[in-house]
Design a protein around this motif. Structure first.
Motif, PDB file in Angstrom:
ATOM      1  N   VAL A 523       0.865  -1.185   0.000  1.00 14.34           N
ATOM      2  CA  VAL A 523       0.000   0.000   0.000  1.00 14.34           C
ATOM      3  C   VAL A 523       0.903   1.237   0.000  1.00 14.34           C
ATOM      4  CG1 VAL A 523      -1.822   1.253   1.187  1.00 14.34           C
ATOM      5  CG2 VAL A 523      -1.789  -1.263   1.260  1.00 14.34           C
ATOM      6  N   ASP A 524       0.689   2.102  -0.999  1.00 13.88           N
ATOM      7  CA  ASP A 524       1.506   3.312  -1.155  1.00 13.88           C
ATOM      8  C   ASP A 524       0.598   4.524  -0.969  1.00 13.88           C
ATOM      9  OD1 ASP A 524       3.321   5.231  -1.723  1.00 13.88           O
ATOM     10  OD2 ASP A 524       3.679   4.623  -3.806  1.00 13.88           O
ATOM     11  N   TYR A 525       0.828   5.284   0.122  1.00 15.02           N
ATOM     12  CA  TYR A 525       0.001   6.460   0.434  1.00 15.02           C
ATOM     13  C   TYR A 525       0.562   7.671  -0.310  1.00 15.02           C
ATOM     14  CZ  TYR A 525      -1.893   3.511   4.117  1.00 15.02           C
ATOM     15  OH  TYR A 525      -2.492   2.493   4.813  1.00 15.02           O
ATOM     16  N   ARG A 526       0.354   7.755  -1.597  1.00 15.05           N
ATOM     17  CA  ARG A 526       0.823   8.885  -2.389  1.00 15.05           C
ATOM     18  C   ARG A 526      -0.091  10.083  -2.146  1.00 15.05           C
ATOM     19  NH1 ARG A 526       1.666   5.780  -8.226  1.00 15.05           N
ATOM     20  NH2 ARG A 526       3.162   4.191  -7.437  1.00 15.05           N
ATOM     21  N   PRO A 527       0.490  11.285  -2.171  1.00 16.48           N
ATOM     22  CA  PRO A 527      -0.345  12.482  -1.920  1.00 16.48           C
ATOM     23  C   PRO A 527      -1.494  12.595  -2.925  1.00 16.48           C
ATOM     24  CG  PRO A 527       1.969  13.029  -1.723  1.00 16.48           C
ATOM     25  CD  PRO A 527       1.935  11.627  -2.256  1.00 16.48           C
ATOM     26  N   GLU A 528      -1.245  12.240  -4.183  1.00 17.54           N
ATOM     27  CA  GLU A 528      -2.301  12.391  -5.198  1.00 17.54           C
ATOM     28  C   GLU A 528      -3.344  11.291  -5.141  1.00 17.54           C
ATOM     29  OE1 GLU A 528       1.209  10.252  -7.148  1.00 17.54           O
ATOM     30  OE2 GLU A 528       0.864  11.891  -5.718  1.00 17.54           O
ATOM     31  N   GLY A 529      -3.078  10.248  -4.370  1.00 14.34           N
ATOM     32  CA  GLY A 529      -4.071   9.179  -4.241  1.00 14.34           C
ATOM     33  C   GLY A 529      -3.442   7.864  -3.826  1.00 14.34           C
ATOM     34  N   LEU A 530      -4.170   7.091  -3.046  1.00 13.92           N
ATOM     35  CA  LEU A 530      -3.667   5.797  -2.545  1.00 13.92           C
ATOM     36  C   LEU A 530      -3.536   4.795  -3.678  1.00 13.92           C
ATOM     37  CD1 LEU A 530      -4.527   3.952   0.693  1.00 13.92           C
ATOM     38  CD2 LEU A 530      -4.930   2.762  -1.465  1.00 13.92           C
ATOM     39  N   VAL A 531      -2.451   4.027  -3.623  1.00 11.46           N
ATOM     40  CA  VAL A 531      -2.232   2.964  -4.613  1.00 11.46           C
ATOM     41  C   VAL A 531      -1.943   1.662  -3.862  1.00 11.46           C
ATOM     42  CG1 VAL A 531      -0.814   2.117  -6.513  1.00 11.46           C
ATOM     43  CG2 VAL A 531      -1.343   4.575  -6.346  1.00 11.46           C
ATOM     44  N   CYS A 532      -2.743   0.644  -4.178  1.00  7.65           N
ATOM     45  CA  CYS A 532      -2.559  -0.694  -3.557  1.00  7.65           C
ATOM     46  C   CYS A 532      -2.227  -1.679  -4.674  1.00  7.65           C
ATOM     47  CB  CYS A 532      -3.799  -1.119  -2.811  1.00  7.65           C
ATOM     48  SG  CYS A 532      -3.675  -2.791  -2.069  1.00  7.65           S
ATOM     49  N   CYS A 533      -1.095  -2.346  -4.513  1.00  2.74           N
ATOM     50  CA  CYS A 533      -0.656  -3.312  -5.528  1.00  2.74           C
ATOM     51  C   CYS A 533      -0.681  -4.715  -4.917  1.00  2.74           C
ATOM     52  CB  CYS A 533       0.738  -2.946  -6.025  1.00  2.74           C
ATOM     53  SG  CYS A 533       1.335  -4.081  -7.323  1.00  2.74           S
ATOM     54  N   MET A 534      -1.401  -5.614  -5.559  1.00  2.00           N
ATOM     55  CA  MET A 534      -1.517  -7.004  -5.094  1.00  2.00           C
ATOM     56  C   MET A 534      -0.922  -7.924  -6.154  1.00  2.00           C
ATOM     57  SD  MET A 534      -5.485  -6.837  -3.830  1.00  2.00           S
ATOM     58  CE  MET A 534      -6.164  -5.238  -4.285  1.00  2.00           C
ATOM     59  N   ARG A 535      -0.027  -8.781  -5.731  1.00  2.00           N
ATOM     60  CA  ARG A 535       0.579  -9.743  -6.643  1.00  2.00           C
ATOM     61  C   ARG A 535       0.344 -11.153  -6.110  1.00  2.00           C
ATOM     62  NH1 ARG A 535       4.111  -5.403  -6.496  1.00  2.00           N
ATOM     63  NH2 ARG A 535       4.617  -4.477  -8.524  1.00  2.00           N
ATOM     64  N   ALA A 536       0.047 -12.056  -7.040  1.00  2.00           N
ATOM     65  CA  ALA A 536      -0.257 -13.439  -6.622  1.00  2.00           C
ATOM     66  C   ALA A 536       0.209 -14.419  -7.690  1.00  2.00           C
ATOM     67  CB  ALA A 536      -1.753 -13.617  -6.382  1.00  2.00           C
ATOM     68  N   LYS A 537       0.452 -15.641  -7.264  1.00 13.45           N
ATOM     69  CA  LYS A 537       0.794 -16.743  -8.164  1.00 13.45           C
ATOM     70  C   LYS A 537      -0.452 -17.608  -8.365  1.00 13.45           C
ATOM     71  CE  LYS A 537       5.353 -16.195  -8.611  1.00 13.45           C
ATOM     72  NZ  LYS A 537       6.045 -16.066  -9.911  1.00 13.45           N
ATOM     73  N   LEU A 538      -0.831 -17.791  -9.616  1.00 11.81           N
ATOM     74  CA  LEU A 538      -1.995 -18.626  -9.926  1.00 11.81           C
ATOM     75  C   LEU A 538      -1.566 -19.826 -10.767  1.00 11.81           C
ATOM     76  CD1 LEU A 538      -4.655 -15.929 -10.944  1.00 11.81           C
ATOM     77  CD2 LEU A 538      -4.237 -16.926  -8.679  1.00 11.81           C
ATOM     78  N   PRO A 539      -2.229 -20.965 -10.586  1.00 16.25           N
ATOM     79  CA  PRO A 539      -1.936 -22.118 -11.468  1.00 16.25           C
ATOM     80  C   PRO A 539      -2.207 -21.775 -12.914  1.00 16.25           C
ATOM     81  CG  PRO A 539      -3.217 -22.799  -9.556  1.00 16.25           C
ATOM     82  CD  PRO A 539      -3.216 -21.299  -9.558  1.00 16.25           C
ATOM     83  N   ALA A 540      -1.444 -22.364 -13.818  1.00 15.35           N
ATOM     84  CA  ALA A 540      -1.597 -22.063 -15.240  1.00 15.35           C
ATOM     85  C   ALA A 540      -2.965 -22.473 -15.759  1.00 15.35           C
ATOM     86  CB  ALA A 540      -0.506 -22.760 -16.040  1.00 15.35           C
ATOM     87  N   ALA A 541      -3.596 -23.507 -15.143  1.00 11.43           N
ATOM     88  CA  ALA A 541      -4.906 -23.976 -15.592  1.00 11.43           C
ATOM     89  C   ALA A 541      -5.953 -23.685 -14.552  1.00 11.43           C
ATOM     90  CB  ALA A 541      -4.873 -25.488 -15.875  1.00 11.43           C
ATOM     91  N   ASP A 542      -5.837 -22.525 -13.882  1.00 11.88           N
ATOM     92  CA  ASP A 542      -6.762 -22.177 -12.811  1.00 11.88           C
ATOM     93  C   ASP A 542      -8.040 -21.607 -13.400  1.00 11.88           C
ATOM     94  OD1 ASP A 542      -7.837 -21.787 -10.376  1.00 11.88           O
ATOM     95  OD2 ASP A 542      -6.509 -20.148  -9.761  1.00 11.88           O
ATOM     96  N   GLY A 543      -8.986 -22.455 -13.756  1.00 13.00           N
ATOM     97  CA  GLY A 543     -10.267 -21.997 -14.252  1.00 13.00           C
ATOM     98  C   GLY A 543     -10.359 -21.960 -15.752  1.00 13.00           C
ATOM     99  N   PRO A 544     -11.558 -21.678 -16.257  1.00  5.83           N
ATOM    100  CA  PRO A 544     -11.789 -21.730 -17.702  1.00  5.83           C
ATOM    101  C   PRO A 544     -11.156 -20.602 -18.479  1.00  5.83           C
ATOM    102  CG  PRO A 544     -13.778 -21.012 -16.519  1.00  5.83           C
ATOM    103  CD  PRO A 544     -12.796 -21.421 -15.484  1.00  5.83           C
ATOM    104  N   PHE A 545     -10.676 -19.537 -17.821  1.00 10.33           N
ATOM    105  CA  PHE A 545     -10.123 -18.401 -18.557  1.00 10.33           C
ATOM    106  C   PHE A 545      -8.603 -18.393 -18.548  1.00 10.33           C
ATOM    107  CE2 PHE A 545     -14.115 -16.603 -16.612  1.00 10.33           C
ATOM    108  CZ  PHE A 545     -14.882 -16.796 -17.737  1.00 10.33           C
ATOM    109  N   ALA A 546      -7.988 -19.379 -17.887  1.00 10.74           N
ATOM    110  CA  ALA A 546      -6.536 -19.323 -17.712  1.00 10.74           C
ATOM    111  C   ALA A 546      -5.800 -19.371 -19.032  1.00 10.74           C
ATOM    112  CB  ALA A 546      -6.063 -20.457 -16.803  1.00 10.74           C
ATOM    113  N   SER A 547      -6.171 -20.314 -19.905  1.00  7.63           N
ATOM    114  CA  SER A 547      -5.463 -20.440 -21.181  1.00  7.63           C
ATOM    115  C   SER A 547      -5.660 -19.217 -22.048  1.00  7.63           C
ATOM    116  CB  SER A 547      -5.955 -21.701 -21.907  1.00  7.63           C
ATOM    117  OG  SER A 547      -7.344 -21.605 -22.142  1.00  7.63           O
ATOM    118  N   GLN A 548      -6.881 -18.642 -22.001  1.00  7.08           N
ATOM    119  CA  GLN A 548      -7.147 -17.451 -22.800  1.00  7.08           C
ATOM    120  C   GLN A 548      -6.304 -16.279 -22.298  1.00  7.08           C
ATOM    121  OE1 GLN A 548     -11.266 -16.298 -22.905  1.00  7.08           O
ATOM    122  NE2 GLN A 548     -10.815 -14.265 -23.690  1.00  7.08           N
ATOM    123  N   ALA A 549      -6.233 -16.148 -20.979  1.00  8.77           N
ATOM    124  CA  ALA A 549      -5.442 -15.058 -20.417  1.00  8.77           C
ATOM    125  C   ALA A 549      -3.973 -15.220 -20.717  1.00  8.77           C
ATOM    126  CB  ALA A 549      -5.675 -15.013 -18.896  1.00  8.77           C
ATOM    127  N   ALA A 550      -3.499 -16.460 -20.678  1.00 15.60           N
ATOM    128  CA  ALA A 550      -2.091 -16.716 -20.972  1.00 15.60           C
ATOM    129  C   ALA A 550      -1.769 -16.338 -22.403  1.00 15.60           C
ATOM    130  CB  ALA A 550      -1.759 -18.188 -20.705  1.00 15.60           C
TER     131      ALA A 550
END
Length: 552
Positions: A523-550
């Motif tokens: 979480v970065d409390y920038r004066p012009e506005g808060l910015v929250c960055c979330m990063r995660a590891k997902l399985p390559a075949a996690d759900g029906p959209f995984a291959s399309q997203a890849a």
């Protein structure tokens, strides 16, 4: 198959060996002895009315069939009724033979029934239905032929009485064929009608039998009641006899043989016989009729027994096929039931797991809300809003049967309460399709709810022109997983300053969400506005959209 023999019950296939005491009548045999005595005496009187040799040979000796069938059904201990019946007939008819001769004839007739019965018992017994080639062979060879040969011991009477030796062969033929014919014609009727169940016949089948019997009578009369100069056409009878044998069981075949025997013997004894000149002697004509009846009776009864055996085999095969089908259906039903029970068990376990997780989440929300709130009313409102956010996330997952949820749907559900009701479009979203498993979808929904609540109180959503951007990307990490990056960015809001202390939202983002996403949250409390960055590891075949997203 069960036979009631000598007062004991044996299964088919057993080898009951009669003992001497088995030939001694018991108290419970009195009724059967009286009945057999009466029936045997009447049958013997009828037979003697056709006698070719006074007091002896008869074209058909029905008493032989009565004696054999009765002993097969009731046991060889019924022999006194046969012996006394034969002696009584000799006395009633004033037999010209001396008493010792009549006693010898009675003894031979009795042995003719007892010995075959014992012989057959020792080899497994006889099924009264006569529905197999084995049973019919025992009746013909055992009860008929063996019984006739044993009863022929009575011919000693004729030899001892001074009968010319030239006549003895003819007397022997008449005696043996008469006895054999009596067993062949009477025993199948008595045996097959001995069971109450076998006496019933469907109306259609009874009418069919009546038509068949009528045809047999008409053809028999046509064959034997012809002018004496006409050639004999006995072969004409075989088609209707074959019809009876194939269409009905032994019971029906033996029924239609009775009128054939009656007409043939009557015609022979009265001299109404085709080609009577060939056999001008009545005894010779009767012998011809006996031979014809023996040949036609054996053929008809054997054919009926074979047809019965074939029908039973086909019924057994049908029953086996039906049993296999029913067994297969039952196995499928059991398998389906087992699968259904297993599925039900899995559903219950899954429901139990989800309820526990939900209760744990609610408990955590309640504890964190109480720990960070200073005003009870505000604490209550925050708790209710967070529970509603959890409920909205549950709704998204329920639409997908709790198999997961699409990231955009989760985000839209989480921020929907904070959207401008006039359609100002305060939230801008963009990114590829991403499928999240249930726990990750719930964690993200709760995190977005906390970010939106904080923005509504202190950030971009607290002013009319404030905006929030939600962007995410999904890329392969080169190790078989997918890198998800989700950025919450506020703009056009009041200046942002870091909070003096960490609240529920900060802990939920940096600890809870990071743990559930298996990644990092900053979480970065920038004066012009808060910015929250979330990063995660997902399985390559996690759900029906995984291959399309890849691919994108």
């Amino acid at each position: 198959m069960w036979l009631r023999l000598a007062g004991a019950t044996w299964k088919d296939g057993a080898l009951p060996i009669p003992r001497p005491r088995d030939l001694i009548p018991r108290a419970e045999d009195v009724g059967r002895l009286v009945a057999l005595y009466v029936i045997y005496t009447m049958a013997a009187l009828i037979g003697l009315r056709w006698a070719v040799t006074p007091g002896g040979g008869s074209p058909i000796w029905p008493a032989a069939g009565v004696a054999f069938a009765s002993m097969i059904l009731g046991g060889p201990q019924l022999w006194p009724a046969v012996f006394l019946g034969r002696v009584s007939v000799a006395l009633v008819t004033h037999s010209p033979q001396p008493l010792w001769a009549d006693l010898l004839v009675a003894g031979a007739s009795t042995l003719g029934g007892v010995v075959p019965t014992i012989f057959i018992q020792r080899r497994g017994g006889l099924d009264p239905r006569l529905g197999s080639l084995r049973d019919m062979a025992w009746l013909i060879l055992g009860g008929g032929l063996l019984g006739a040969l044993i009863s022929a011991l009575a011919l000693i009477v004729f030899w001892a009485s001074g009968t010319p030796g030239a006549r003895l062969p003819a007397i022997a033929e008449n005696w043996i064929f008469g006895y054999f014919g009596g067993v062949l014609l009477i025993a199948p009727l008595a045996l097959t009608f001995s069971r109450t169940a076998d006496r019933r016949m469907a109306p259609g089948r009874a009418f069919h039998l009546l038509v068949c019997a009528s045809a047999v009578v008409l053809v028999t009369a046509h064959v034997f009641l012809q002018p004496t100069e006409q050639p004999i056409g006995s072969w004409q009878l075989f088609p209707v006899l074959v019809w009876a044998a194939l269409a009905f069981n032994v019971q029906g075949a033996s029924l239609v043989m009775a009128p054939v025997a009656a007409i043939a013997i009557w015609a022979a004894s009265k001299g109404i016989w085709p080609q009577a000149g060939v056999a001008e002697d009545a005894a010779r004509r009767v012998l011809m009729a006996q031979q014809f009846l023996a040949a036609s009776g054996i053929t008809t009864l054997l054919l009926a027994a074979v047809a019965d055996e074939r029908r039973m085999s086909e019924q057994l095969a049908k029953s086996e096929r039906r049993l296999r089908l029913e067994t297969a259906a039952l196995e499928r039903e059991v398998s389906d039931r087992v699968r259904a029970e297993e599925h039900q068990r899995l559903l219950i376990n899954e429901l139990n797991h989800r309820v526990k997780n939900t209760l744990a989440t609610v408990q955590s929300i309640a504890a964190q809300t109480r720990r960070t709130a200073t005003d009870p009313a505000a604490s209550y409102e925050s708790f209710i809003e967070r529970i509603l956010a959890l409920s909205r996330a549950h709704d998204v997952l329920t639409e997908e049967r709790w198999e997961g949820a699409e990231l955009r749907a989760v985000a839209e559900g989480a921020v929907r309460p904070f959207e401008d009701p006039e359609g100002g479009g305060r939230f801008r979203m963009g990114g590829p399709p991403v499928w999240l498993e249930p726990q990750r979808a719930l964690a993200l929904a709760m995190a977005l709810h906390e970010l939106a609540t904080n923005a509504a109180k202190y950030g971009a959503l607290s002013v009319g022109d404030g905006k929030v951007s939600l962007r995410w990307t999904l890329r392969p990490d080169g190790e078989g997983l997918m890198d998800l990056e989700f950025i919450w960015s506020e703009s056009d809001g009041p200046p942002v300053t870091p909070p003096a202390k960490r609240g529920f939202g900060s802990r939920l983002l940096e600890r809870g969400l990071a743990s559930e996403l298996n990644g990092k949250v900053s979480v970065d409390y920038r004066p012009e506005g808060l910015v929250c960055c979330m990063r995660a590891k997902l399985p390559a075949a996690d759900g029906p959209f995984a291959s399309q997203a890849a691919a994108e």
